[in-house]
Write an enzyme that holds these catalytic residues in place. Structure first.
Site, PDB file in Angstrom:
ATOM      1  N   ALA A  19     -42.837  13.582 -42.686  1.00  0.00           N
ATOM      2  CA  ALA A  19     -44.190  13.735 -43.020  1.00  0.00           C
ATOM      3  C   ALA A  19     -44.288  14.584 -44.038  1.00  0.00           C
ATOM      4  O   ALA A  19     -43.500  15.524 -44.241  1.00  0.00           O
ATOM      5  CB  ALA A  19     -45.027  14.145 -41.766  1.00  0.00           C
ATOM      6  N   ALA A  78     -47.501  16.793 -46.260  1.00  0.00           N
ATOM      7  CA  ALA A  78     -48.894  17.278 -46.680  1.00  0.00           C
ATOM      8  C   ALA A  78     -49.402  17.809 -47.701  1.00  0.00           C
ATOM      9  O   ALA A  78     -48.774  17.535 -49.018  1.00  0.00           O
ATOM     10  CB  ALA A  78     -49.260  18.014 -45.266  1.00  0.00           C
ATOM     11  N   SER A  79     -50.322  18.429 -47.858  1.00  0.00           N
ATOM     12  CA  SER A  79     -50.824  19.077 -49.047  1.00  0.00           C
ATOM     13  C   SER A  79     -50.105  20.196 -49.750  1.00  0.00           C
ATOM     14  O   SER A  79     -50.009  19.976 -50.864  1.00  0.00           O
ATOM     15  CB  SER A  79     -52.419  19.560 -48.834  1.00  0.00           C
ATOM     16  OG  SER A  79     -52.576  20.403 -47.965  1.00  0.00           O
ATOM     17  N   GLN A  94     -43.815  19.856 -46.667  1.00  0.00           N
ATOM     18  CA  GLN A  94     -43.361  18.594 -45.999  1.00  0.00           C
ATOM     19  C   GLN A  94     -42.572  19.085 -44.736  1.00  0.00           C
ATOM     20  O   GLN A  94     -41.945  20.146 -44.557  1.00  0.00           O
ATOM     21  CB  GLN A  94     -42.796  17.637 -46.957  1.00  0.00           C
ATOM     22  CG  GLN A  94     -41.197  18.140 -47.554  1.00  0.00           C
ATOM     23  CD  GLN A  94     -40.807  17.225 -48.700  1.00  0.00           C
ATOM     24  OE1 GLN A  94     -41.431  16.810 -49.522  1.00  0.00           O
ATOM     25  NE2 GLN A  94     -39.291  17.035 -48.682  1.00  0.00           N
ATOM     26  N   VAL A  95     -42.340  18.208 -43.740  1.00  0.00           N
ATOM     27  CA  VAL A  95     -41.792  18.128 -42.631  1.00  0.00           C
ATOM     28  C   VAL A  95     -40.726  17.428 -42.445  1.00  0.00           C
ATOM     29  O   VAL A  95     -40.620  16.136 -42.977  1.00  0.00           O
ATOM     30  CB  VAL A  95     -42.822  17.943 -41.569  1.00  0.00           C
ATOM     31  CG1 VAL A  95     -42.221  18.081 -40.031  1.00  0.00           C
ATOM     32  CG2 VAL A  95     -44.035  18.685 -41.201  1.00  0.00           C
ATOM     33  N   LYS A 128     -41.149  22.670 -41.456  1.00  0.00           N
ATOM     34  CA  LYS A 128     -42.004  22.794 -42.575  1.00  0.00           C
ATOM     35  C   LYS A 128     -41.634  23.566 -43.593  1.00  0.00           C
ATOM     36  O   LYS A 128     -41.661  24.832 -43.431  1.00  0.00           O
ATOM     37  CB  LYS A 128     -43.477  22.914 -41.982  1.00  0.00           C
ATOM     38  CG  LYS A 128     -44.724  22.607 -42.835  1.00  0.00           C
ATOM     39  CD  LYS A 128     -46.102  22.386 -42.620  1.00  0.00           C
ATOM     40  CE  LYS A 128     -46.561  23.785 -42.067  1.00  0.00           C
ATOM     41  NZ  LYS A 128     -47.977  23.434 -41.684  1.00  0.00           N
ATOM     42  N   ASP A 180     -58.670  22.172 -39.203  1.00  0.00           N
ATOM     43  CA  ASP A 180     -58.021  21.060 -40.054  1.00  0.00           C
ATOM     44  C   ASP A 180     -57.842  19.849 -39.208  1.00  0.00           C
ATOM     45  O   ASP A 180     -56.937  19.201 -38.933  1.00  0.00           O
ATOM     46  CB  ASP A 180     -56.717  21.532 -40.753  1.00  0.00           C
ATOM     47  CG  ASP A 180     -56.489  20.606 -42.002  1.00  0.00           C
ATOM     48  OD1 ASP A 180     -57.292  19.763 -42.381  1.00  0.00           O
ATOM     49  OD2 ASP A 180     -55.280  20.687 -42.295  1.00  0.00           O
TER      50      ASP A 180
END
Length: 464
Positions: free
Chosen positions: A131, A133-134, A137-138, A152, A281
């Protein structure tokens, strides 16, 4: 795009080009209409092209641009249906994906943060991001003790990119505002800027996640992965499978939608009461529906990403519950008095108490009934009522103030409602408020974080 573009001029140029591109398409569309094509067809094409450009730029830039897009995406349910279609798919893409950082850069970051022998910490490490994100990344991996973990890794230059993007976005807020009727974009961007330093600090995130994981350990309804390790810009947590909430929104059964909505509402109100923290969030990419093959009453909600939290030691502020209770009881004078005391109405502003009550009652309808069906149509109606200059609600809303202490709570609540409307969930919102919102049920004082009304530890009984 393999890395965050770190030169401010590059990122600024991409964002600044958005209004130019949209203006160019509008001119082209006018030409097509003059050439004989129907206004409806041309408008639909323009909306699709605008959505594609806007969210392609936001997604590729990651950083603050993508963060803003993710926050904006939960308000998609407020768009008029004839406009929502072209934007919906583009908005959803931002909730769980972004162009990946290459493996070599990930390895370098891990070596810098975990040491040159970082590979010894893992039995397995998947170089492909699970995944993105802003700001990070994971990657899925197996920890040295055999546990499946999520790793992460923060993008290089994420902090500078966040600040540069949000500064530029504030300059084009006039362009983005019409996307979501009734939503004031500039304060949203300002609030995001103020949270940048916290979100970049993975140590703070680890602390918040540990607090939630400890409190909800063994909980029958809410699951929070435990923190395994943390070092500067790397965070390792337990891996969690499950159905992403975005997938439930896109193709879930009504049973899945209702259960996910019920649990989302529960977490919104129970979280602050039990942990003293508000998960801030709430976009669908941060939630999973965990089904065990049994009846829906046993399904659980998995919660991820604690990079942004609001610290509320006493749970949600008591005036929220008290004013809601007074509004539902028809005490217009009491509601206005409390709004003044909390700073929602400035001393120089004179308002009619009944007009204030008329403004609030449609918005708080979910708190008035035992089970409420959250729909896009309901959210669109509320947004249109507040955004229409001809509406009394529009004029009254312009005279209200949002105190800084309530800004994040307000955004999280609106965002959660937006997700509930995307789900189309029939949820017992009121029951969760009666259980967890201080002074909503009977005017009693707030419970200390982590304690139920009877003084016993919270979170070990099942509610369905």
């Amino acid at each position: 795009m393999s890395d965050l573009p770190r030169k401010a001029v590059t990122r600024t140029a991409r964002l600044a080009a958005l209004p130019l591109g949209i203006a160019g398409r509008a001119t082209l569309g006018l030409g097509k209409r003059i050439g004989g094509r129907s206004a409806e067809v041309v408008t639909a094409e323009l909306q699709q092209a605008t959505a594609d450009q806007l969210f392609k730029v936001l997604g590729e830039l990651k950083g603050g641009a993508m963060k803003f897009g993710q926050v904006l995406s939960v308000f998609e349910a407020a768009l008029p249906e004839e406009v929502a279609g072209p934007y919906r798919a583009a908005l959803t893409k931002l909730q769980d994906a972004a162009p990946p950082m290459p493996a070599a850069k990930v390895h370098t970051a891990l070596a810098q943060r975990l040491g040159d022998g970082w590979r010894e910490l893992f039995r397995e490490f998947d170089d492909r991001p699970a995944a993105a994100a802003s700001i990070g990344q994971v990657h899925k991996a197996v920890w040295h003790d055999g546990r499946q973990v999520a790793v992460k890794v923060q993008y290089p230059g994420a902090g500078d990119a966040l600040l540069a993007d949000l500064s530029q976005l504030s300059r084009v807020a006039w362009l983005l505002g019409p996307l979501i009727p009734g939503l004031d974009i500039k304060p949203l961007i300002t609030e995001l800027r103020e949270r940048v330093s916290e979100e970049l600090d993975y140590e703070l995130e680890a602390q918040a996640q540990r607090r939630h994981a400890e409190e909800f350990a063994g909980d029958p309804d809410i699951v929070v992965p435990g923190v395994v390790a943390q070092a500067d810009q790397v965070l390792v947590t337990e891996w969690m499978d499950g159905t992403p909430l975005a997938e439930v929104i896109a193709r879930g059964t009504q049973e899945e939608r209702d259960r996910a909505g019920q649990l989302l509402a529960r977490f919104l109100f129970a979280g602050p009461s039990r942990t003293g923290l508000l998960h801030a969030d709430p976009h669908p990419g941060n939630f999973r529906l965990l089904k065990d093959g049994g009846p829906a009453a046993g399904w659980r909600l998995g919660v991820l990403d604690f990079g942004t939290v609001d610290r509320l030691p006493g749970g949600l502020p008591e005036p929220i519950g008290a004013s809601l209770r007074m509004a539902l009881d028809g005490d217009a004078a009491g509601v206005l008095r409390m709004l003044r005391e909390e700073g929602f109405v400035k001393p120089s502003i004179e308002l009619d108490p009944d007009a204030v009550l008329d403004y609030l009652l449609p918005i708080i309808e979910p708190a008035a009934v035992d089970s409420f069906h959250f729909t896009r149509a309901w959210m669109r109606a509320q947004a249109a009522r507040i955004a229409d200059p001809r509406s009394p609600a529009y004029n009254l809303g312009k005279q209200l103030n949002l105190p800084p202490a309530y800004l994040l709570i307000h955004r999280v609540t609106l965002s959660t409602i937006g997700v509930l409307c995307q789900l189309g969930a029939q949820a017992p919102f009121r029951a969760e408020m009666l259980e967890w919102l201080p002074r909503f049920a009977d005017g009693s004082s707030a419970k200390p974080a982590g304690e139920k009304k009877d003084g016993k530890p919270a979170g070990r009984t099942r509610k369905s």
